[in-house]
Design a protein around this motif. Structure first.
Motif, PDB file in Angstrom:
ATOM      1  N   THR A  32       0.798  -1.289   0.290  1.00 32.58           N
ATOM      2  CA  THR A  32       0.038   0.188  -0.113  1.00 32.58           C
ATOM      3  C   THR A  32       0.808   1.171  -0.122  1.00 32.58           C
ATOM      4  O   THR A  32       1.957   1.268   0.452  1.00 32.58           O
ATOM      5  N   GLY A  33       0.707   2.142  -0.788  1.00 31.90           N
ATOM      6  CA  GLY A  33       1.404   3.494  -0.643  1.00 31.90           C
ATOM      7  C   GLY A  33       0.454   4.713  -1.586  1.00 31.90           C
ATOM      8  O   GLY A  33      -0.561   4.609  -2.089  1.00 31.90           O
ATOM      9  N   ILE A  34       1.163   5.815  -1.491  1.00 33.15           N
ATOM     10  CA  ILE A  34       0.607   6.990  -2.094  1.00 33.15           C
ATOM     11  C   ILE A  34       0.870   6.674  -3.643  1.00 33.15           C
ATOM     12  O   ILE A  34       2.210   6.570  -4.073  1.00 33.15           O
ATOM     13  N   VAL A  35       0.122   6.933  -4.724  1.00 33.96           N
ATOM     14  CA  VAL A  35       0.094   6.741  -6.036  1.00 33.96           C
ATOM     15  C   VAL A  35      -0.133   8.034  -6.712  1.00 33.96           C
ATOM     16  O   VAL A  35      -1.112   8.814  -6.319  1.00 33.96           O
ATOM     17  N   HIS A  36       0.686   8.542  -7.622  1.00 34.02           N
ATOM     18  CA  HIS A  36       0.317   9.664  -8.600  1.00 34.02           C
ATOM     19  C   HIS A  36       0.408   9.089 -10.125  1.00 34.02           C
ATOM     20  O   HIS A  36       1.484   8.488 -10.286  1.00 34.02           O
ATOM     21  N   ILE A  37      -0.432   9.530 -10.842  1.00 34.45           N
ATOM     22  CA  ILE A  37      -0.416   9.305 -12.355  1.00 34.45           C
ATOM     23  C   ILE A  37      -0.878  10.526 -12.943  1.00 34.45           C
ATOM     24  O   ILE A  37      -1.845  11.266 -12.705  1.00 34.45           O
ATOM     25  N   GLU A  38       0.429  10.997 -13.646  1.00 33.16           N
ATOM     26  CA  GLU A  38       0.089  12.313 -14.599  1.00 33.16           C
ATOM     27  C   GLU A  38       0.511  12.042 -16.069  1.00 33.16           C
ATOM     28  O   GLU A  38       1.485  11.302 -16.308  1.00 33.16           O
ATOM     29  N   ILE A  39      -0.218  12.775 -16.783  1.00 33.02           N
ATOM     30  CA  ILE A  39       0.120  12.962 -18.391  1.00 33.02           C
ATOM     31  C   ILE A  39       0.874  14.402 -18.678  1.00 33.02           C
ATOM     32  O   ILE A  39       0.382  15.079 -18.260  1.00 33.02           O
ATOM     33  N   TYR A  40       1.960  14.221 -19.466  1.00 35.76           N
ATOM     34  CA  TYR A  40       2.727  15.404 -19.799  1.00 35.76           C
ATOM     35  C   TYR A  40       2.741  15.304 -21.473  1.00 35.76           C
ATOM     36  O   TYR A  40       2.806  14.085 -22.094  1.00 35.76           O
ATOM     37  N   ASN A  41       2.671  16.583 -22.020  1.00 36.75           N
ATOM     38  CA  ASN A  41       2.912  16.640 -23.536  1.00 36.75           C
ATOM     39  C   ASN A  41       4.432  16.692 -23.702  1.00 36.75           C
ATOM     40  O   ASN A  41       5.195  16.248 -23.085  1.00 36.75           O
ATOM     41  N   SER A  42       4.460  16.628 -25.168  1.00 39.15           N
ATOM     42  CA  SER A  42       5.869  16.605 -25.683  1.00 39.15           C
ATOM     43  C   SER A  42       6.807  17.913 -25.095  1.00 39.15           C
ATOM     44  O   SER A  42       8.151  17.594 -25.434  1.00 39.15           O
ATOM     45  N   LEU A  43       6.277  18.957 -24.766  1.00 41.83           N
ATOM     46  CA  LEU A  43       7.148  19.906 -24.242  1.00 41.83           C
ATOM     47  C   LEU A  43       7.365  19.973 -22.881  1.00 41.83           C
ATOM     48  O   LEU A  43       7.983  20.730 -22.125  1.00 41.83           O
ATOM     49  N   ILE A  78       3.291   9.302 -16.351  1.00 43.04           N
ATOM     50  CA  ILE A  78       4.295   9.251 -15.658  1.00 43.04           C
ATOM     51  C   ILE A  78       3.624   8.626 -14.356  1.00 43.04           C
ATOM     52  O   ILE A  78       2.580   9.384 -13.750  1.00 43.04           O
ATOM     53  N   TYR A  79       3.824   7.562 -13.676  1.00 43.42           N
ATOM     54  CA  TYR A  79       3.198   6.721 -12.609  1.00 43.42           C
ATOM     55  C   TYR A  79       4.481   6.830 -11.260  1.00 43.42           C
ATOM     56  O   TYR A  79       5.443   6.678 -11.822  1.00 43.42           O
ATOM     57  N   GLN A  80       3.974   7.471 -10.272  1.00 43.11           N
ATOM     58  CA  GLN A  80       4.813   7.469  -9.102  1.00 43.11           C
ATOM     59  C   GLN A  80       4.241   6.727  -8.064  1.00 43.11           C
ATOM     60  O   GLN A  80       3.070   6.966  -7.603  1.00 43.11           O
ATOM     61  N   HIS A  81       5.013   5.838  -7.170  1.00 42.96           N
ATOM     62  CA  HIS A  81       4.623   5.262  -6.139  1.00 42.96           C
ATOM     63  C   HIS A  81       5.688   5.693  -4.976  1.00 42.96           C
ATOM     64  O   HIS A  81       6.685   5.063  -5.174  1.00 42.96           O
ATOM     65  N   GLY A  82       5.281   6.381  -4.025  1.00 36.96           N
ATOM     66  CA  GLY A  82       6.464   7.036  -2.972  1.00 36.96           C
ATOM     67  C   GLY A  82       7.794   7.543  -3.988  1.00 36.96           C
ATOM     68  O   GLY A  82       7.348   8.492  -4.789  1.00 36.96           O
ATOM     69  N   SER A  83       9.029   7.271  -3.681  1.00 36.90           N
ATOM     70  CA  SER A  83      10.331   7.820  -4.559  1.00 36.90           C
ATOM     71  C   SER A  83      10.277   6.952  -5.825  1.00 36.90           C
ATOM     72  O   SER A  83      11.215   7.394  -6.743  1.00 36.90           O
ATOM     73  N   LEU A  84       9.566   5.985  -6.372  1.00 35.99           N
ATOM     74  CA  LEU A  84       9.849   5.280  -7.501  1.00 35.99           C
ATOM     75  C   LEU A  84       8.766   5.877  -8.677  1.00 35.99           C
ATOM     76  O   LEU A  84       7.758   6.192  -8.340  1.00 35.99           O
ATOM     77  N   ARG A  85       9.545   6.180  -9.761  1.00 38.62           N
ATOM     78  CA  ARG A  85       8.792   6.660 -11.274  1.00 38.62           C
ATOM     79  C   ARG A  85       8.893   5.747 -12.194  1.00 38.62           C
ATOM     80  O   ARG A  85      10.254   4.934 -12.178  1.00 38.62           O
ATOM     81  N   LYS A  86       7.863   5.525 -12.938  1.00 41.08           N
ATOM     82  CA  LYS A  86       8.008   4.752 -14.161  1.00 41.08           C
ATOM     83  C   LYS A  86       7.290   5.579 -15.205  1.00 41.08           C
ATOM     84  O   LYS A  86       6.333   6.204 -14.948  1.00 41.08           O
TER      85      LYS A  86
END
Length: 93
Positions: A32-43, A78-86
Motif C-alpha cells: 500500500t502507498g501513495i500513487v500519482h499518475i500524470e500525463i505530460y505533453n511533448s514539451l 508518469i506513474y509514481q509510487h513513493g520515490s519510484l517513478r515509471k
C-alpha cells in the motif's frame, strides 16, 4: 538498506497504444502507498492529472482515462509510487 525497493511497482501498463479517446492505465503494487499518475505533453507540460496523492492498497488496479481533451500527439504518462517513478509513452491520434 533503507532504499526504496523497485519491486513495489510490479507492473505498469497502458493500452491501447496508440489511442483515440480512451486509454486504460493498469498497475500493480506489492504494498500500500501513495500513487500519482500524470500525463505530460511533448514539451514537458502537465496536461492531465489522473490520480493525485491517492492512498492505494496493494494489489492490481486499473483506471480508464479520457483523452478527448488532448490534441493528437505524443504524451508521457508518469506513474509514481513513493520515490519510484515509471514512464510510458502514449500516442494519441
Amino acid at each position: 538498506t533503507g532504499l526504496p525497493d523497485s519491486s513495489v511497482i510490479t507492473s505498469f501498463k497502458i493500452y491501447p497504444n496508440p489511442a483515440a479517446n480512451l486509454v486504460t492505465v493498469q498497475y500493480a503494487l506489492s504494498e500500500t502507498g501513495i500513487v500519482h499518475i500524470e500525463i505530460y505533453n511533448s514539451l514537458g507540460n502537465l496536461v492531465k492529472t489522473v490520480i493525485s496523492s491517492e492512498t492505494t492498497p496493494k494489489g492490481n488496479h486499473q483506471t480508464v482515462v479520457s483523452l478527448e481533451d488532448l490534441i493528437p500527439g505524443i504524451y508521457s504518462i508518469i506513474y509514481q509510487h513513493g520515490s519510484l517513478r515509471k514512464t510510458k509513452m502514449l500516442a494519441k491520434y
